[in-house]
Design a protein around this motif. Structure first.
Motif, PDB file in Angstrom:
ATOM      1  N   ASP A  45       2.311 -90.483 -56.733  1.00 18.48           N
ATOM      2  CA  ASP A  45       3.419 -91.180 -56.082  1.00 18.48           C
ATOM      3  C   ASP A  45       3.403 -92.632 -56.526  1.00 18.48           C
ATOM      4  O   ASP A  45       2.434 -93.117 -57.110  1.00 18.48           O
ATOM      5  CB  ASP A  45       3.363 -91.052 -54.560  1.00 18.48           C
ATOM      6  CG  ASP A  45       2.087 -91.618 -53.983  1.00 18.48           C
ATOM      7  OD1 ASP A  45       1.581 -92.648 -54.492  1.00 18.48           O
ATOM      8  OD2 ASP A  45       1.583 -91.066 -53.002  1.00 18.48           O
ATOM      9  N   MET A  46       4.496 -93.306 -56.243  1.00 18.24           N
ATOM     10  CA  MET A  46       4.664 -94.680 -56.709  1.00 18.24           C
ATOM     11  C   MET A  46       3.688 -95.619 -55.993  1.00 18.24           C
ATOM     12  O   MET A  46       3.252 -96.613 -56.558  1.00 18.24           O
ATOM     13  CB  MET A  46       6.115 -95.086 -56.455  1.00 18.24           C
ATOM     14  CG  MET A  46       6.517 -96.376 -57.091  1.00 18.24           C
ATOM     15  SD  MET A  46       6.670 -96.273 -58.904  1.00 18.24           S
ATOM     16  CE  MET A  46       7.045 -97.991 -59.246  1.00 18.24           C
ATOM     17  N   ASP A  47       3.326 -95.301 -54.760  1.00 21.79           N
ATOM     18  CA  ASP A  47       2.445 -96.176 -53.985  1.00 21.79           C
ATOM     19  C   ASP A  47       1.065 -96.310 -54.609  1.00 21.79           C
ATOM     20  O   ASP A  47       0.528 -97.402 -54.717  1.00 21.79           O
ATOM     21  CB  ASP A  47       2.253 -95.629 -52.564  1.00 21.79           C
ATOM     22  CG  ASP A  47       3.424 -95.934 -51.692  1.00 21.79           C
ATOM     23  OD1 ASP A  47       3.499 -97.051 -51.194  1.00 21.79           O
ATOM     24  OD2 ASP A  47       4.290 -95.064 -51.534  1.00 21.79           O
ATOM     25  N   PRO A  50       1.502 -95.004 -59.808  1.00 18.78           N
ATOM     26  CA  PRO A  50       2.726 -95.137 -60.586  1.00 18.78           C
ATOM     27  C   PRO A  50       2.499 -94.781 -62.050  1.00 18.78           C
ATOM     28  O   PRO A  50       1.489 -95.161 -62.620  1.00 18.78           O
ATOM     29  CB  PRO A  50       3.086 -96.615 -60.431  1.00 18.78           C
ATOM     30  CG  PRO A  50       1.815 -97.294 -60.070  1.00 18.78           C
ATOM     31  CD  PRO A  50       1.042 -96.285 -59.265  1.00 18.78           C
ATOM     32  N   GLY A  51       3.450 -94.069 -62.625  1.00 11.16           N
ATOM     33  CA  GLY A  51       3.391 -93.743 -64.044  1.00 11.16           C
ATOM     34  C   GLY A  51       2.524 -92.551 -64.385  1.00 11.16           C
ATOM     35  O   GLY A  51       2.562 -92.055 -65.497  1.00 11.16           O
ATOM     36  N   VAL A  52       1.741 -92.090 -63.405  1.00 11.73           N
ATOM     37  CA  VAL A  52       0.848 -90.951 -63.653  1.00 11.73           C
ATOM     38  C   VAL A  52       1.658 -89.658 -63.625  1.00 11.73           C
ATOM     39  O   VAL A  52       2.624 -89.532 -62.860  1.00 11.73           O
ATOM     40  CB  VAL A  52      -0.269 -90.932 -62.583  1.00 11.73           C
ATOM     41  CG1 VAL A  52      -1.045 -89.630 -62.603  1.00 11.73           C
ATOM     42  CG2 VAL A  52      -1.194 -92.133 -62.780  1.00 11.73           C
ATOM     43  N   ASP A  53       1.284 -88.692 -64.455  1.00 14.11           N
ATOM     44  CA  ASP A  53       2.032 -87.446 -64.503  1.00 14.11           C
ATOM     45  C   ASP A  53       1.496 -86.401 -63.537  1.00 14.11           C
ATOM     46  O   ASP A  53       2.259 -85.736 -62.852  1.00 14.11           O
ATOM     47  CB  ASP A  53       2.024 -86.889 -65.937  1.00 14.11           C
ATOM     48  CG  ASP A  53       2.748 -87.819 -66.888  1.00 14.11           C
ATOM     49  OD1 ASP A  53       3.970 -87.930 -66.753  1.00 14.11           O
ATOM     50  OD2 ASP A  53       2.092 -88.466 -67.723  1.00 14.11           O
ATOM     51  N   ASP A 442      -2.137 -88.936 -67.754  1.00 14.85           N
ATOM     52  CA  ASP A 442      -1.213 -90.048 -67.923  1.00 14.85           C
ATOM     53  C   ASP A 442      -0.690 -89.979 -69.355  1.00 14.85           C
ATOM     54  O   ASP A 442      -1.420 -90.311 -70.291  1.00 14.85           O
ATOM     55  CB  ASP A 442      -1.987 -91.358 -67.691  1.00 14.85           C
ATOM     56  CG  ASP A 442      -1.068 -92.564 -67.691  1.00 14.85           C
ATOM     57  OD1 ASP A 442      -0.170 -92.606 -66.839  1.00 14.85           O
ATOM     58  OD2 ASP A 442      -1.244 -93.442 -68.557  1.00 14.85           O
ATOM     59  N   VAL A 453      -6.504 -98.939 -65.061  1.00 14.38           N
ATOM     60  CA  VAL A 453      -5.178 -98.810 -65.666  1.00 14.38           C
ATOM     61  C   VAL A 453      -4.095 -98.776 -64.589  1.00 14.38           C
ATOM     62  O   VAL A 453      -3.121 -99.531 -64.635  1.00 14.38           O
ATOM     63  CB  VAL A 453      -5.117 -97.531 -66.536  1.00 14.38           C
ATOM     64  CG1 VAL A 453      -3.702 -97.267 -66.994  1.00 14.38           C
ATOM     65  CG2 VAL A 453      -6.061 -97.669 -67.727  1.00 14.38           C
ATOM     66  N   ASP A 456      -3.854-102.006 -62.523  1.00 15.61           N
ATOM     67  CA  ASP A 456      -3.082-103.058 -63.201  1.00 15.61           C
ATOM     68  C   ASP A 456      -1.578-102.813 -63.070  1.00 15.61           C
ATOM     69  O   ASP A 456      -0.804-103.757 -62.927  1.00 15.61           O
ATOM     70  CB  ASP A 456      -3.469-103.124 -64.682  1.00 15.61           C
ATOM     71  CG  ASP A 456      -4.780-103.875 -64.902  1.00 15.61           C
ATOM     72  OD1 ASP A 456      -5.301-104.434 -63.912  1.00 15.61           O
ATOM     73  OD2 ASP A 456      -5.270-103.902 -66.034  1.00 15.61           O
ATOM     74  N   ARG A 457      -1.175-101.548 -63.142  1.00 14.56           N
ATOM     75  CA  ARG A 457       0.256-101.250 -62.979  1.00 14.56           C
ATOM     76  C   ARG A 457       0.741-101.656 -61.597  1.00 14.56           C
ATOM     77  O   ARG A 457       1.820-102.228 -61.435  1.00 14.56           O
ATOM     78  CB  ARG A 457       0.502 -99.749 -63.170  1.00 14.56           C
ATOM     79  CG  ARG A 457       0.350 -99.313 -64.594  1.00 14.56           C
ATOM     80  CD  ARG A 457       0.714 -97.840 -64.738  1.00 14.56           C
ATOM     81  NE  ARG A 457       0.183 -97.345 -65.988  1.00 14.56           N
ATOM     82  CZ  ARG A 457      -0.047 -96.085 -66.272  1.00 14.56           C
ATOM     83  NH1 ARG A 457       0.235 -95.152 -65.364  1.00 14.56           N
ATOM     84  NH2 ARG A 457      -0.523 -95.727 -67.429  1.00 14.56           N
ATOM     85  N   ILE A 458      -0.064-101.314 -60.587  1.00 12.12           N
ATOM     86  CA  ILE A 458       0.326-101.639 -59.215  1.00 12.12           C
ATOM     87  C   ILE A 458       0.405-103.157 -59.041  1.00 12.12           C
ATOM     88  O   ILE A 458       1.346-103.682 -58.447  1.00 12.12           O
ATOM     89  CB  ILE A 458      -0.676-101.016 -58.201  1.00 12.12           C
ATOM     90  CG1 ILE A 458      -0.556 -99.493 -58.239  1.00 12.12           C
ATOM     91  CG2 ILE A 458      -0.442-101.553 -56.799  1.00 12.12           C
ATOM     92  CD1 ILE A 458      -1.610 -98.758 -57.437  1.00 12.12           C
ATOM     93  N   MET A 460       1.017-105.420 -61.338  1.00  8.70           N
ATOM     94  CA  MET A 460       2.212-105.944 -62.010  1.00  8.70           C
ATOM     95  C   MET A 460       3.460-105.667 -61.172  1.00  8.70           C
ATOM     96  O   MET A 460       4.370-106.497 -61.101  1.00  8.70           O
ATOM     97  CB  MET A 460       2.362-105.327 -63.407  1.00  8.70           C
ATOM     98  CG  MET A 460       1.341-105.837 -64.416  1.00  8.70           C
ATOM     99  SD  MET A 460       1.740-105.348 -66.126  1.00  8.70           S
ATOM    100  CE  MET A 460       1.384-103.596 -66.092  1.00  8.70           C
ATOM    101  N   ALA A 461       3.480-104.483 -60.544  1.00  8.58           N
ATOM    102  CA  ALA A 461       4.656-104.126 -59.741  1.00  8.58           C
ATOM    103  C   ALA A 461       4.771-105.008 -58.502  1.00  8.58           C
ATOM    104  O   ALA A 461       5.867-105.369 -58.082  1.00  8.58           O
ATOM    105  CB  ALA A 461       4.576-102.658 -59.334  1.00  8.58           C
TER     106      ALA A 461
END
Lengths: 557, 557
Positions: A45-47, A50-53, A442, A453, A456-458, A460-461
């Motif tokens: 989930d995005m929480d 994020p970006g994970v498949d 991913d 990884v 860092d995405r979270i 940046m978001a």
């Protein structure tokens, strides 16, 4: 010689709903021969991801002991039980046992990943037993919301374990085997050391309802509809697909299945002889020529998945189909917690089109696939185990289920992921805690939960990012043209000036004043720049961004 | 001279649950004098608004016509109705009318933002009326889940509108005024042109339940608890706070309120004389010295908010308090859709501590603040309007509510945000569509929904980011040391090599081959680099990252 022992170790599924993976072992401590029950996935989930498949259980513990692993057993074909075999077979290289339908799905997953499907071995139902080192394992049929679910009867020299997998007590499941209390009683009659048991619905106090209750409600609903009728449900619920299709057929509608999972599941069910009398279906291309009042679509995406058929239909044309005023859209499903907003988005889109949305709010068009509390009690009684080990639940489900077991006079043990229990002693005992976690699929690689990884995405978001490029000449003097580039941050500050310009100016002032010792040291220089950028961001826009600093040192010509 | 007309224009709240903002206007077309009803906020989420603090309705339409705005009226003190006044007053500069309790909260918001609290004017209840240009507006008391909620009686030369605000039909709301059917009938007896009506619970078919039903269930629950008793609910539900506190007092427990909102709400209620006989409370410092079985905490965070008291307590010590086995934690609340995972996280943390969690699963410890379907019917009948305009709902709620109105023989109009309705003609008519949307409070600035700031954050979260720094000399030759820095991308590719190194190598190869025309053109050079980086990412890790390219051109010395 060390005493043999029987151990249980959940690597996934105990303390969460998803990515089931349970290890059993038997032998001398540290030399137990091991089997794995289920190898499922969880959904990102995005929480948190994020970006994970796809999310896999971290089975490093098992992979570190591959020479001791005898086999994998898959209880049924839901993604949270079988979804990991494609991703992890390359590492696991262990024979996979499953009943026909489940094996069919597992083989497809191996083929998708370029692995030999013959590594999946079709199992016959209990009383047939499979030898796996010190274990003998039987697939005990049980009703659930997918064909050919099985509990596992796991025999070891230290006694019998019954691992329920996902189940409900359904005397008339429409497709597949009814719950056979006599067979379960027979399997339990020699004594059960531990019942490792589904906990999903432990908070549901009423008795579970049969899949057969749904069809009589579907028929009048479809019969009374005037425009196009669309129904969505879990693609793996083949019984429901049949009830839906039959309701459509009875109302004189042609049936069209839409969505990849829908086709994969019915294909597998037909191949394995489970679905023999499904109404004739038409392709989406044929459907386009059928008057809408004579057509029924059964589509994927009941959980609001953005790329599935339901979402596509709610956004506009899909395979030439377009919904409009007077059409009916049925959610023959429940919304899994966490998916509420995605499902509501579809419903609102449909509402804007004038489509009548029907849900299961009144309990007419869906039943759960899991045993409710009274049904759990029934299975406790039926198998009369010495110990109940709740699984397939969040911590609160496990705890409640263990309390239920205790209230019925049995030992209940809460053993979340990573808890190694010894089951061969007089009482169950925690003998180890093993590091567990999640591995992310991913893109085309696997990423560890703690690799940073996703963190860092979270960040940046949440915080936005400032990139700073700075050049230092061969005399350790910072050149003047420091660049700042912003992503995910407001372009202009409250005073109307460019935020990037203000940062560049601030840095120019700072960097003009530093000595060559600082300029010559990457770490010091970066630290100074990060602080400077954050100070401006905090003062001007109230944010504390992530900062990437690229320092280029010019060599003397 | 142009004919006068009466218009209705929702800028927020119609087509969503949250950020209510409804405009009414009267006068010649394009010269209508305007009032605004409510100015609320919505809450961000990671899916669509990562990093955002608060969401405001985009009221640009109104701000462009400030000279025509007479006043703002706030129906009640919930954040989705009053939460925007602090953020937007600086731009709006218009007197704000509200009843005592709501006015108290609104004043605090102005003070927080350094604005003069005297801009908030306390209104008396209907039949008192406030003049606002061509309008006269009265605050018609109504029961809801916060004290002193009001519907608005809005008189214009074209007739009377009743704007319900949020409401329920509660004859015994514990704190505040019961629903007064006679008063409503009296307000409606001269004829109601339009009922603009709360739609939240239109899908709930049973009659609503009274706040008074909760207290008798709370008492035995608290009385039977042994350890510390913690209850969480919506801080603004002052009636519930009182019922909880009284149940605690009856069980011989001292009451301690925790969380800023909890203190703000009770403070305002006491200041305005609404809460006169609340049990005596102790401070968190005093509470620390009270034996846990004699203590009850009433805390914020029923929706799982990460920084609120509930979440803090579920993670460990908070103000010296620490929960443990044998304690009870009551959610005297429902979980608002979208918050399920956050709430479950707290419940699971509590479960791990051995705390018994009690929820409203059986309908004992919470009642809704909104009118259910039968209650909506009652209000339609009571006010007998010519037109029903559903508001305060997602599209599906509005549509269902309009259908309900039609089924009762009245005109129902679905008018989502941005739909300008003329209400002065024979039948309601859509006369304009206005651009609406959301404005983000992000740190200390306002960011537009379509500014791209949040879109960039989401893209970085989903795809990761590659930063490339490249230098070009004064002959338009790219220098060799191109740098790649990755964020939110795996460090190593499937083959074990560094992904950044592979990108640098690939770029070095590409850049060595380009002509000076490409190297001399920022756009062409950037395009080439972005494509090169994405190709490597796609081939090696299956991702398509965002790319920031920083080109530094060295000037001739």
């Amino acid at each position: 010689m060390a005493r043999d022992r029987l151990i249980y170790l959940p690597l996934g599924g105990a303390g969460e709903i998803g990515m089931n993976a349970y290890v059993y072992g038997y032998g001398p401590e540290g030399k137990e021969r091991l089997i794995l029950v289920d190898l499922g996935i969880a959904f990102p989930d995005m929480d948190s991801t994020p970006g994970v498949d796809v999310i896999l259980p971290d089975i490093s513990w098992l992979l570190d002991r591959l020479d001791r692993v005898e086999a994998v057993f898959i209880t049924h074909g839901h993604e949270d039980h079988v979804g990991g075999v494609g991703h992890l077979f390359r590492k696991l290289k262990t024979p996979i046992h499953a009943r026909r339908f489940t094996a069919n799905l597992a083989r497809r997953k191996l083929v998708e990943k370029g692995q030999d499907p013959n590594n999946v071995i079709t199992a016959e139902a209990y009383p047939a037993m499979i030898d796996a080192g010190p274990f003998r394992v039987g697939f005990l049929p049980v009703s659930h919301s997918i064909p050919e679910s099985a509990a596992l009867v796991i025999d070891s020299p230290a006694g019998r374990i019954i691992h329920t997998g996902d189940f409900k007590i359904d005397p008339s499941p429409v497709v597949g085997e009814p719950f056979d209390a006599d067979l379960w009683a027979e399997a339990a009659k020699g004594g059960v050391r531990a019942l490792v048991c589904d906990s999903t619905n432990v908070f549901s106090k009423h008795e579970g309802r049969s899949e057969a209750e749904v069809a009589p409600n579907l028929k009048p609903l479809v019969a009374s509809a005037t425009g196009l009728f669309v129904a969505t449900t879990f693609a793996s619920n083949v019984a429901r697909l049949r009830s839906l299709a039959e309701a459509g057929e009875a109302a004189g509608r042609s049936i069209c299945l839409m969505g990849r999972a829908m086709r994969r599941m019915t294909e597998a069910a037909v191949e394995e002889g489970i679905l023999t009398d499904f109404p004739r279906t038409v392709s989406p291309e044929e459907a386009a020529d059928i008057p809408r009042e004579n057509l029924m679509l059964i589509v994927t995406g009941s959980q609001g998945e953005r790329r599935a058929a339901s979402a596509q239909l709610s956004r506009g044309k899909y395979f030439g189909m377009e919904l409009k005023e007077g059409d009916t859209f049925l959610f023959s499903s429940k919304t899994i917690p966490g998916n509420e907003k995605d499902v509501a988005r579809i419903m609102n889109n449909l509402s804007e089109m004038g489509v009548d949305v029907v849900t299961d709010a009144d309990g007419l068009y869906h039943v759960s696939g899991h045993a409710n509390r009274p049904d759990l009690e029934t299975v406790h009684r039926l198998t009369d185990p010495q110990v109940v080990i709740p699984m397939h639940g969040e911590h609160r489900h496990l705890r409640e289920h263990a309390k239920l077991a205790e209230s019925l006079g049995r030992v209940g043990v809460v053993a979340p992921n990573g808890t190694m229990l010894e089951l061969s002693g007089n009482a169950p005992k925690v003998v180890d805690h093993v590091e567990t976690g999640r591995t992310y699929v991913d893109g085309s690689t696997l990423v560890g939960q703690f690799d940073g990884v996703v963190r860092d995405r979270i960040r940046m978001a949440l915080n936005g990012l400032a990139v700073v490029a700075v050049m230092v000449d061969d005399d350790d003097e910072v050149l003047e043209d420091t660049w700042v580039d912003l992503r995910g941050l407001p372009e202009v500050a409250g005073n109307g000036a460019s935020l990037a310009d203000m940062m560049e100016e601030h840095l120019a002032g700072q960097l003009a004043r530093i000595d060559t010792r600082t300029a010559g040291d990457d770490e010091k220089l970066e630290d100074l720049i990060v602080k400077g950028v954050r100070k401006v961001a905090q003062d001007e826009v109230g944010k504390r961004p992530e900062v990437t600093v690229l320092i280029t040192r010019l060599a003397a010509e």
